[in-house]
Design an enzyme around this catalytic site. Structure first.
Site, short mmCIF file in Angstrom:
data_model
loop_
_atom_site.label_atom_id
_atom_site.label_comp_id
_atom_site.label_asym_id
_atom_site.label_seq_id
_atom_site.Cartn_x
_atom_site.Cartn_y
_atom_site.Cartn_z
N ARG A 40 46.87 10.28 20.07
CA ARG A 40 46.35 11.18 21.21
C ARG A 40 46.33 12.44 21.19
O ARG A 40 45.21 12.93 21.63
CB ARG A 40 47.74 10.99 22.06
N HIS A 86 39.68 1.58 24.31
CA HIS A 86 40.63 2.53 24.57
C HIS A 86 41.36 1.86 25.80
O HIS A 86 41.20 2.41 27.16
CB HIS A 86 40.34 3.76 25.09
N TYR A 130 29.68 8.40 40.76
CA TYR A 130 28.41 9.17 41.27
C TYR A 130 27.85 9.88 40.01
O TYR A 130 26.72 10.42 40.35
CB TYR A 130 29.08 10.34 42.43
#
Length: 875
Positions: A40, A86, A130
Site C-alpha cells: 500500500r 485491486h 464525468y
C-alpha cells in the site's frame, strides 16, 4: 435453562487453541504492518510505483488507452482496476488515478485527463462518471516490452488473471516523480526531479562506476517541483542525496509591484508556491495572522490566478517595507515550508533508505535485468523461427518427395509423421510444411526464405553478443535515455538559491527600520514611540503631554534611536545590560510604558541610571563614563559587545557614587562635564587613558562640597569650527545656548569655568546638550510634559549669563531633562509624515497640527495649555 427446564444444546464452536494475547497481538500487528508496507504505502524502487498505481496503469493498458487512443470514462477504468486487480473499491482507486493526472502533483503526469481533475486551490475533482482519461507517453514508457517476458507475473487476488509484479520502467519514475506515503512505523517522501538531470546522473554512473556523491550532486542540482518555487540552500539537498534523509526550505517566488490606482502603495505578487501547498490554505493563513496582529502591514489579499498561472496579491499599507512584510509572511504562513526528504522504498522485498546514488544504481540494475530478459525472449523467438525456416528450406529442396508423401497420406497427422520420418524433422517443422502454401514454391519466395534464414542467423548472433557483453546493454540504456530526454525533457522549474536558511528568522528581519523616541522614567518605566508623534512648536510653548507618568514618577531620559539599534543600559551598581530598541514596549505618547525590571534581570535594589544608543560595536570608539562625584572613565566599546542576561560589570564605583552620563567618543574628540552649580570642564579625550571594563576611572572634575556632575558631552574634533553649541537647561525652565568654542580645552581634574549663572530664578542646572542649527530640542518636565522647539529659535549667548525662558512650566512643575533631535532624524520624520500632513513650522501655533490639536483636546482635564508663550527673554 429453557422454559421447560431442560439444558440448552451445546454450541458447535469447533477447535479452540489457547494463546497469549500479547503474542497474538504482536503477530497480527506484524502481519498488518508488512501488508501496509509492501502492498500500500511504499513504492518499489524498480519502477517507482505503489501497487495501486501499477494496477491502474495495467488496467489502462488492458483497455488499450494509449496516448493516440480515445479517452475512456474514469468510472470504466476504476471499475476494471477494481474488478481485475485491486479489489478495494472504486472510491479508493479514483483518487489515485486523479493524482496521476494532476500537473501540480506530478512533475511528469502519467495519466492524460479530460475534465475536472481538481485544482491547486484544493477543489475536488468531478465524479468519475464525468471525467475521462488515457495514458500519457511517460506511462507507455513504463509499459514498454511488458509483453516480452521482461518481468515476473503473479496471480491476481482471485487467481483468475496474472498481473505483473513490477513494470519494465523504461521511464525513471521514482527519480522524476518521487513518491510519498505513510506506512506503519515509517514514511517516505521522495521529491521529484528534472528528467534531463536524472538522465545526466544515470549516464555519469554508467560512464564511471566510481563517481562520488559530490560529483553526482553537481549533475542533479536538487528537486524540481511541478509548482516551481525556490529551494533555499544546498546543504539539506546534499545531506539527503548522500544519506537518504534531509530537510530543505522551499519559498514562494514573488516580485513587488506598485498597486494599481493607489499611489504610494505597493503589493507583493506571488507567482509560484511551495510543492503540495494549497493556495486557499495560504490565503486563509494570511487572513488569520493579519487578524491576530502578527502582521500589521497588510491591507488586502486577493487571488488573481487564472489558467496561465498563479497570481496571489498581497497589498501593503502605505509606506510599509515590502522586504519586512515578505519575511513575516515566510515566517508565519505556508509561503515558506520545510521539505522533508526521506528516500525510503522497497528494495528486494525490504524497506530501505537510499541515497541518490543508490536510487540511480537501482534503476540501472532493473533496466539491465529487463533488457537481458527481453534479449533472451527475442533470442528464443528467433531460434524458434530459425528452426521453422530450416524445416521449410528442407521441404523446398525436396519438394517432389514432400508432395508425394502428402498425397499418399490419409490425413494430416499421417502426413506429418511421414515427413518427420523421411527428413528427420521435428513436429513443429512438419506442421509448418503441411501448412505451407503452394505460392511459397515460386523462385521469389524461395529467395525470401533464404534471406530470412540469413537474417535470423545474424539476429541470433547479435542477441547472443548482447547477453555476453555488458557494454552492449549499457549502450541500449544510453539509447533509451537519449530517446526519453528528446521526447519528455524540459527545463527546470524550481530555482536552487545559494542562500542558506534554517527555517527560522532573525527577529530583526521582521522589524521595520524606523526611528523611535525612547523614554526612560526615574522609576524605571520604559517605552518607545514613533518619532513623528512629536511635532515642532515655538520656543516657550507649553507643549503636549509626553508621558502619563504614575504619581511621583518623572521622565529621566529621552533619546532618538532606530528599531535595530542596541541600547546599553547602565545601572546604579555599575553594571551594563544589552537590549534592542524593538524589544522595548511600544506605547502611545501619553502611556507610561512598562517597568524595565520586566525586561532585564536586575538584582534587588538595582535601577537603570543611564542608557546609551549603539548602532554597531566597532573597534575605534570608546565609552566614556562620568559619575556624580566627578570621576571619568574611558573603555573600548567592544568590551561591552557580549553581555549576559544577568548583566556584566561596566565600571567600579565608589561608595555613594553613581553614573550620571555615558557617551561614545573617538580619537580627537573632547569631553565636557557640567555641574549643577553652573561650572564646566572641557578636556581632550586622550587626557583619560583607556581602562578595562571593571576599572574605577580617574578624576574628571574637582567639585565643591555642595556641587555634583549633572551631564557629560562628547564634542567632535571640529566642534569649534562648525558652530556646535551647548544648550544648558535649569530646573525652573530657564537656560541658554552657548558656542562650544567659548569653552576652553584644559586638563581634566580642575574646577572648570563658568557655564551659566545659577540664580534663584534659574535654579540648579539640570542638563547640557550639544546641538547645531537645524536640530530640534525636547524639554522634559517632572510631570511628563514635553515641549519640542527648533534650535534655530535660540540665539547663542555668552557663558556668564542667566539665559532666557526655554519652557513655560506650571508653578508646581520642574524641568528634569532635555534631549536633542538631529537634522538627520528630522529628515526621516519628514519622510514618515509624507502624505499625512506637514509638520508644524517652528514658531507657529502647535494647535494647527491635527495630531497635536487632538492631543490637546484629550489633555483638557490635565490642564494642558498648547498655546505658545514667548515670556521673559533676559540676558
Amino acid at each position: 435453562m429453557t422454559e421447560t427446564g431442560s439444558e440448552p444444546p451445546p454450541m458447535n464452536i469447533g477447535r479452540v487453541e489457547p494463546r497469549l494475547i500479547e503474542r497474538e497481538m504482536s503477530e497480527s500487528y506484524l502481519t498488518y504492518a508488512l501488508s501496509v508496507i509492501h502492498s500500500r504505502a511504499l513504492p518499489d524502487v524498480r519502477d517507482g510505483l505503489k501497487p495501486s498505481q501499477r494496477r491502474i496503469l495495467v488496467a489502462m493498458n488492458d483497455l488499450r488507452l494509449r496516448p493516440n487512443s480515445k479517452y475512456r470514462k474514469c468510472a470504466n477504468i476504476a471499475g476494471t482496476t477494481s474488478g481485475d486487480y485491486h479489489p478495494h473499491g472504486e472510491s479508493v482507486i479514483y483518487p489515485t488515478l486523479v493524482r496521476m493526472a494532476q500537473k501540480f502533483s506530478l512533475r511528469y503526469p502519467l495519466v492524460d485527463g479530460q475534465g475536472n481533475f481538481g485544482s491547486i486551490d484544493g477543489d475536488p475533482p468531478a465524479a468519475m462518471r464525468y471525467t475521462e482519461a488515457r495514458m500519457n507517453g511517460e506511462a507507455t514508457e513504463m509499459m514498454a516490452d511488458l509483453d516480452k517476458e521482461t518481468v515476473d507475473y503473479q496471480p491476481n487476488y482471485d487467481e483468475r488473471l496474472d498481473e505483473p509484479s513490477v513494470l519494465p520502467g523504461r521511464f525513471p519514475q521514482l527519480l522524476c516523480n518521487g513518491s510519498d506515503g505513510i506506512a506503519v512505523g515509517m514514511a517516505t517522501s521522495l521529491p521529484p526531479h528534472n528528467l534531463r538531470e536524472v538522465c545526466g546522473a544515470i549516464r555519469a554512473v554508467l560512464a564511471d562506476a566510481t563517481i562520488d556523491a559530490n560529483e553526482l550532486c553537481k549533475i542533479v542540482t536538487g528537486p524540481d517541483f511541478p509548482t516551481g518555487g525556490i529551494i533555499m540552500g544546498r546543504r539539506g539537498i546534499h545531506q539527503a542525496y548522500t544519506t537518504g534523509r534531509g530537510r530543505s526550505i522551499v519559498r514562494s517566488r514573488y516580485h513587488v509591484e506598485e498597486a494599481r490606482g493607489r499611489s504610494g502603495k505597493e503589493q507583493l505578487v506571488f507567482t509560484e508556491i511551495p510543492y503540495q501547498v494549497r493556495k486557499i490554505g495560504i490565503i486563509d493563513k494570511i487572513v488569520e495572522v493579519v487578524k491576530d496582529g502578527r502582521i500589521t502591514g497588510i491591507s488586502d489579499v486577493r487571488d488573481e490566478s487564472d489558467r496561465d498561472g498563479i497570481r496571489l496579491i498581497v497589498e501593503l499599507k502605505k509606506n510599509e517595507d515590502p522586504e519586512v512584510i515578505v519575511k513575516q509572511l515566510f515566517q508565519f504562513t505556508p509561503l515558506q515550508t520545510t521539505l522533508s526528504i526521506i528516500n525510503l522504498s522497497i528494495v528486494d522485498g525490504q524497506p530501505r533508505t537510499l541515497s541518490l546514488r543508490g536510487m540511480v544504481d537501482a534503476y540501472i540494475r532493473h533496466r539491465k535485468d529487463v533488457l537481458r530478459r527481453r534479449t533472451r525472449f527475442l533470442l528464443r523467438k528467433a531460434e524458434e523461427r530459425k528452426h521453422i525456416v530450416e524445416g521449410l528450406r528442407i521441404a523446398v529442396q525436396n519438394i517432389d518427395e514432400v508432395i508425394r508423401i502428402i498425397r499418399a497420406s490419409k490425413d494430416t497427422d499421417e502426413a506429418k509423421g511421414a515427413l518427420m520420418a523421411a527428413f528427420a524433422l521435428s513436429l513443429a517443422q512438419s506442421q509448418a510444411i503441411v501448412d505451407m502454401r503452394l505460392g511459397r514454391l515460386t523462385g521469389l519466395e524461395r529467395d525470401k526464405l533464404e534471406a530470412e534464414y540469413e537474417a535470423l542467423l545474424a539476429e541470433i548472433a547479435d542477441l547472443e553478443d548482447i547477453l555476453r557483453r555488458d557494454e552492449r546493454v549499457v549502450a541500449m540504456i544510453l539509447e533509451d535515455l537519449d530517446d526519453l530526454e528528446a521526447k519528455y525533457g524540459d527545463d527546470r522549474r524550481t530555482e536552487i538559491s545559494a542562500e542558506e536558511v534554517d527555517g527560522s528568522f532573525d527577529i530583526e528581519e521582521l522589524i521595520t527600520e524606523e526611528m523611535m523616541v525612547v523614554t526612560f522614567s526615574r522609576d524605571g518605566y520604559v517605552k518607545r514611540t514613533g518619532l513623528d508623534t512629536y511635532r515642532a512648536q515655538g520656543r516657550g510653548g507649553r507643549g503636549v503631554k509626553g508621558s502619563e507618568s504614575k504619581e511621583g514618577d518623572a521622565i529621566r531620559s529621552l533619546f532618538i534611536a532606530g528599531t535595530h539599534d542596541y541600547v546599553l543600559c547602565f545601572s546604579n551598581l555599575g553594571k551594563v545590560y544589552w537590549l534592542k530598541v524593538y524589544q522595548l514596549p511600544e506605547g502611545g505618547r501619553t502611556s507610561k510604558g512598562r517597568a524595565i525590571r520586566n525586561l532585564l534581570e536586575l538584582a534587588a535594589g538595582e535601577v537603570i541610571h543611564s542608557v546609551l544608543r549603539v548602532q554597531s560595536f566597532d573597534t575605534e570608539r570608546v565609552v566614556v563614563f562620568a559619575t556624580k562625584k566627578g570621576t571619568v572613565k574611558k573603555t573600548a566599546l567592544e568590551a561591552y559587545s557580549r553581555p549576559k542576561k544577568t548583566g556584566i560589570r561596566a565600571i567600579a564605583l565608589e561608595e555613594e557614587d553613581e553614573v550620571v552620563s555615558v557617551a561614545l567618543a573617538q580619537p580627537g574628540d573632547t569631553v565636557l562635564i557640567g555641574s549643577a552649580q553652573g561650572r564646566a570642564v572641557r578636556f581632550d579625550e586622550q587626557a583619560a587613558r583607556t581602562m578595562g571594563r571593571v576599572s574605577r576611572g580617574v578624576r574628571g572634575m574637582r567639585l565643591k562640597p555642595d556641587d555634583e556632575v549633572v551631564s557629560m558631552i562628547v564634542l567632535p574634533s571640529d566642534a569649534d569650527q562648525t558652530g556646535v553649541t551647548l544648550v544648558t537647561a535649569c530646573l525652573n525652565g530657564y537656560g541658554k545656548r552657548t558656542l562650544a568654542a567659548d569653552y576652553p580645552i584644559k586638563g581634566r581634574g580642575n574646577q572648570g569655568v563658568i557655564n551659566i549663572k545659577v540664580t534663584e530664578r534659574n535654579g540648579p542646572v539640570v542638563a547640557l546638550r550639544s546641538v547645531v542649527d537645524g536640530d530640534d530640542l525636547m524639554f522634559i518636565s517632572q510631570s511628563g510634559m514635553i515641549v519640542r522647539t527648533a534650535v534655530d529659535e535660540m540665539r547663542p549667548m555668552g557663558r556668564n549669563t542667566q539665559g532666557v525662558r526655554l519652557v513655560n512650566l506650571k508653578s508646581d512643575d520642574a524641568l528634569v531633562g532635555i534631549e536633542a533631535v538631529s537634522a538627520e532624524d528630522l529628515e526621516l520624520e519628514a519622510r514618515n509624515n509624507s502624505g499625512e500632513g506637514e509638520a508644524t513650522e517652528p514658531g507657529t501655533d502647535a494647535t494647527t497640527d491635527p495630531i497635536v490639536a487632538q492631543a490637546a483636546a484629550e489633555a483638557v482635564e490635565d490642564e494642558v495649555d498648547t498655546d505658545t508663550d514667548s515670556d521673559g527673554d533676559e540676558d
